[in-house]
Design a protein around this motif. Sequence first.
Motif, PDB file in Angstrom:
ATOM      1  N   TYR A   1       0.859  -1.187   0.000  1.00 42.14           N
ATOM      2  CA  TYR A   1       0.000   0.000   0.000  1.00 42.14           C
ATOM      3  C   TYR A   1       0.888   1.226   0.000  1.00 42.14           C
ATOM      4  CZ  TYR A   1      -3.907  -3.067   0.705  1.00 42.14           C
ATOM      5  OH  TYR A   1      -4.838  -4.041   0.522  1.00 42.14           O
TER       6      TYR A   1
ATOM      7  N   ASP B   1      -2.506   5.926   5.441  1.00 39.05           N
ATOM      8  CA  ASP B   1      -3.931   5.690   5.679  1.00 39.05           C
ATOM      9  C   ASP B   1      -4.385   4.372   5.075  1.00 39.05           C
ATOM     10  OD1 ASP B   1      -4.188   7.984   7.064  1.00 39.05           O
ATOM     11  OD2 ASP B   1      -5.047   9.171   5.424  1.00 39.05           O
ATOM     12  N   ASP B   2      -3.947   4.104   3.838  1.00 33.44           N
ATOM     13  CA  ASP B   2      -4.354   2.854   3.181  1.00 33.44           C
ATOM     14  C   ASP B   2      -3.835   1.641   3.953  1.00 33.44           C
ATOM     15  OD1 ASP B   2      -5.649   4.281   1.260  1.00 33.44           O
ATOM     16  OD2 ASP B   2      -4.077   4.114  -0.261  1.00 33.44           O
TER      17      ASP B   2
ATOM     18  N   GLU C   1      -5.969   1.202   7.057  1.00 38.97           N
ATOM     19  CA  GLU C   1      -7.281   0.684   6.660  1.00 38.97           C
ATOM     20  C   GLU C   1      -7.195  -0.817   6.341  1.00 38.97           C
ATOM     21  OE1 GLU C   1      -9.930   2.446   7.027  1.00 38.97           O
ATOM     22  OE2 GLU C   1     -11.132   0.723   6.345  1.00 38.97           O
ATOM     23  N   ALA C   2      -6.216  -1.173   5.496  1.00 44.82           N
ATOM     24  CA  ALA C   2      -6.101  -2.563   5.048  1.00 44.82           C
ATOM     25  C   ALA C   2      -5.720  -3.503   6.191  1.00 44.82           C
ATOM     26  CB  ALA C   2      -5.082  -2.666   3.918  1.00 44.82           C
TER      27      ALA C   2
ATOM     28  N   LYS D   1      -6.655  -3.406   9.195  1.00 42.14           N
ATOM     29  CA  LYS D   1      -7.691  -3.535  10.233  1.00 42.14           C
ATOM     30  C   LYS D   1      -8.184  -4.964  10.399  1.00 42.14           C
ATOM     31  CE  LYS D   1      -9.645   0.991  10.977  1.00 42.14           C
ATOM     32  NZ  LYS D   1     -10.366   2.020  10.252  1.00 42.14           N
TER      33      LYS D   1
ATOM     34  N   SER E   1       1.315   0.009  11.712  1.00 38.44           N
ATOM     35  CA  SER E   1       0.394  -1.043  11.273  1.00 38.44           C
ATOM     36  C   SER E   1       1.030  -2.025  10.291  1.00 38.44           C
ATOM     37  CB  SER E   1      -0.830  -0.421  10.597  1.00 38.44           C
ATOM     38  OG  SER E   1      -1.524   0.375  11.498  1.00 38.44           O
TER      39      SER E   1
END
Length: 869
Positions: free
Chosen positions: A406, A410-411, A414-415, A417, A439
């Motif tokens: 990614y 942010d992406d 999000e991914a 999660k 993350s």
Amino acid sequence: TKYVYSFDEGNKDMKSLLGGKGANLAEMTKIGLPVPPGFTISTEACNDYYVSNKTIKPEIVEQIEGKLAQLESDLGKKLGSIENPLLVSVRSGAVISMPGMMDTILNLGLNDNTVVGLAKATDNERFAYDSYRRFIQMFSDVAMEVPKYKFESVLDKYKDQNGFKFDTELTTEHLKAIVEEFKAIYKAEVKEDFPQEPKKQLMLAVEAVFRSWNNPRAIVYRKLNDIPNNLGTAVNVQSMVFGNMGDNSGTGVAFTRDPATGENKLLGEYLINAQGEDVVAGIRTPQKIATLENIMPDIYKQFVETADKLEKHYRDMQDIEFTIEKGKLFLLQTRNGKRTAKSAINVAVDLVNEGLITKEEAIMRVEPNQLDQLLHPKFEDKSLKEATVLAKGLPASPGAASGKIYFTADDVVEASKDGTETILVRQETSPEDIEGMVSAQGILTARGGMTSHAAVVARGMGKCCVAGCGQIKVSEVAKTIEVGDIVLKEGDYISLDGSTGKVYLGNVNKTNADMTGNFEKLMSWVDEIRQMNVRTNADNPRDAKAAVDFGAEGIGLCRTEHMFFDEDRIPAVRKMILSNTVEERVKALETLLPMQQKDFEDIYRVMGERPVNIRLLDPPLHEFLPQDDETIEELAKDMGIAPVVIKKRCEELAEFNPMLGHRGCRLAVTYPEIAVMQTKAIINAAITVNKEGLNVEPEIMIPLVGAINEFKTVKQIIVETADEVIKSAGVELKYTVGTMIEIPRACLIADEIAKEADFFSFGTNDLTQMTFGYSRDDAGKFLGEYVDREILEKDPFQVLDQEGVGKLVQMASKLARGVKGDKIKLGICGEHGGEPSSVEFCYNTGLNYVSCSPYRVPIARLAAARATI
Ligand code: ADP
Ligand code: MG
Ligand code: MG
């Protein structure tokens, strides 16, 4: 109060007042190293700024002016003077270093007049305007929050128009024009002219540093690293030296040992004709420090000697920032270098061998949580050989990582999660990317060196990172990576090897880590010093074996419910639960007995003479019930009854709140046959393996006791069963019976229970759940917000709540010891048993052991040793 200190008034032990940078600048000054003079405004002044409604009070302003006047007279220069202008840097310096989180302003003091003076004084007009344009950009960005890119795009425009690749190619005329454009940007954005009064510039800059203590990046970093919010930052005002005065000047950073591996070898990078952040910003690719020997042999020699002197002085690996001005070396910063776990261990053990530090100090140099990096898998050799290498970058932070790519933080967030493995791919990272870096499994950047933001931050987090991978073309807009003909899109898998810098296509297999060499050595010191035992939570031979390899000294919790889910026995378990009569239930349990006995034999064999603590069945029965019609029908056929009967029985067994329902010792009280079967299995298994030559003494644990008669009732079942089995086998076997302490009421009557029990094991997962009244399975919905808003300091399921839950543990321990002294064994088996601060708490509470998941065993061993130091 004294708020401002000259560099020659402080020392390295004044960190909380002067910040890390200020204290070390003072120390270097004290030991006679070439540090450009300056002064430090204390953290107390920063805290005062916030207390005084974000103003700097006159007393402090006066002290700053006093130190400035002294600096001016010492150097024979003056802030704002045209003939002989003094320029300074304004540098933040927190108590605990926060790399890249706070901002620095260089070349302060320049304006339309002093720039002319500087050009004359140095006989270098290009340099003067280069410094001025840098100052305007930094001041605007840091003090006035004018976005950096507005300035960058002007620079790019000039470079493009002239076909230049580097800033250094811009001429004096270009720089003069750029300065004018920069001032125009400032005016458009701030609605004021660029401040020409140097004292005003200085005070605005100092205030900006104070403010930056509370910028969002700094707040996120502090949270991630458990740094308190009330420490405040100091401000260093330092006379400038210039690395951008031509080819006999430059700037660089170096580590005295390799921060990735710990190898005892100077590792660093520098750029000729450059200033400050140029090296870390990844704008030009820096040179390796060793090449400085060819270009400036004398400076190189002096630098090597200085690095060595600093390392011996601080007795730790140093991270040093330096600048060369017209062939003269200056030191601008030193600090204990951030390092990977591998490097931390190697450096610590080497320093002991070199006689610089003690074993205890070595142990205190390695953070328990950091070990996690080493305990996790690496790429499998075979799969690695077969994998396709996509590109090679710098091995910025070791480890093995695979994930879907990614292109924005942010992406990635999000991914990730739903547990998807991700890799953050960026041109280069900046502090805004920090949450994405947390993350992601790993980080890949196209630009930047070993000291770039991505590399430094990733190493701090123990996250795998490949930086400066120039072979790949990253398009953050199209969300693609290109290497030759290969194009990867968002969501495609890659694998990163942070130790070699290689980037592989696809998802490469991983294997377990190597724990020999210095790791083994350090852990042997840990075990010498440690006083508390470390056990593991394991309920199968594979995990038990892994834990023993990690140094586990026993099993502190062997759950038996997982064993009941295996395919070959779940039908019998269901029959047992659904039986209407005791006879039927006993029959079903008889099928289970040999299977359960074999489970325990296998575990005893792996554990050898080490103690094994087995807990009787704990979860609510409804967890084992058949869910779908197909299973129900099969079971009905098997049992020779109608499916509706089974459905009806399932409905009867269903509970509104199973966690507080029919579970734990309540099962054994109402279905004693289950406890009987399990006891037989535990004892028979011990008899069998003891005949093979072992000497097992099982520990039998009753879960979820809250009333003394619960314990007495179940204990009686266990003792009667066990004694009968032992008697009929005609052998001798010792065993003990104890309980989990996981209900607050059990803590309150711990003295009563202690009279009957041989041991307590604090089940802090349930104890936390019941003390707070938070359902463990649902608390995720609000706990995150609780921690963010500081309603709770930490997630109490991760870090033991010492104030509340811990108080119960202390109380129960004290009550138990009061009754039985050392004759009762006390341990903990919740998740907290592998969390360093909780381990320390357990040691201080006088527990005999902690028990944790296999991967955390070395962490708990280290934490237990540190607790005694
Ligand atoms: P950070 O904490 O982000 O590393 P610093 O305050 O160390 O920020 O400043 C970054 C860089 O700016 C330094 O490494 C150095 O290269 C340059 N710098 C700071 N102060 C001076 C100075 N007085 N003279 C020359 N360069 C400086
Ligand atoms: Mg620095
Ligand atoms: Mg429990």
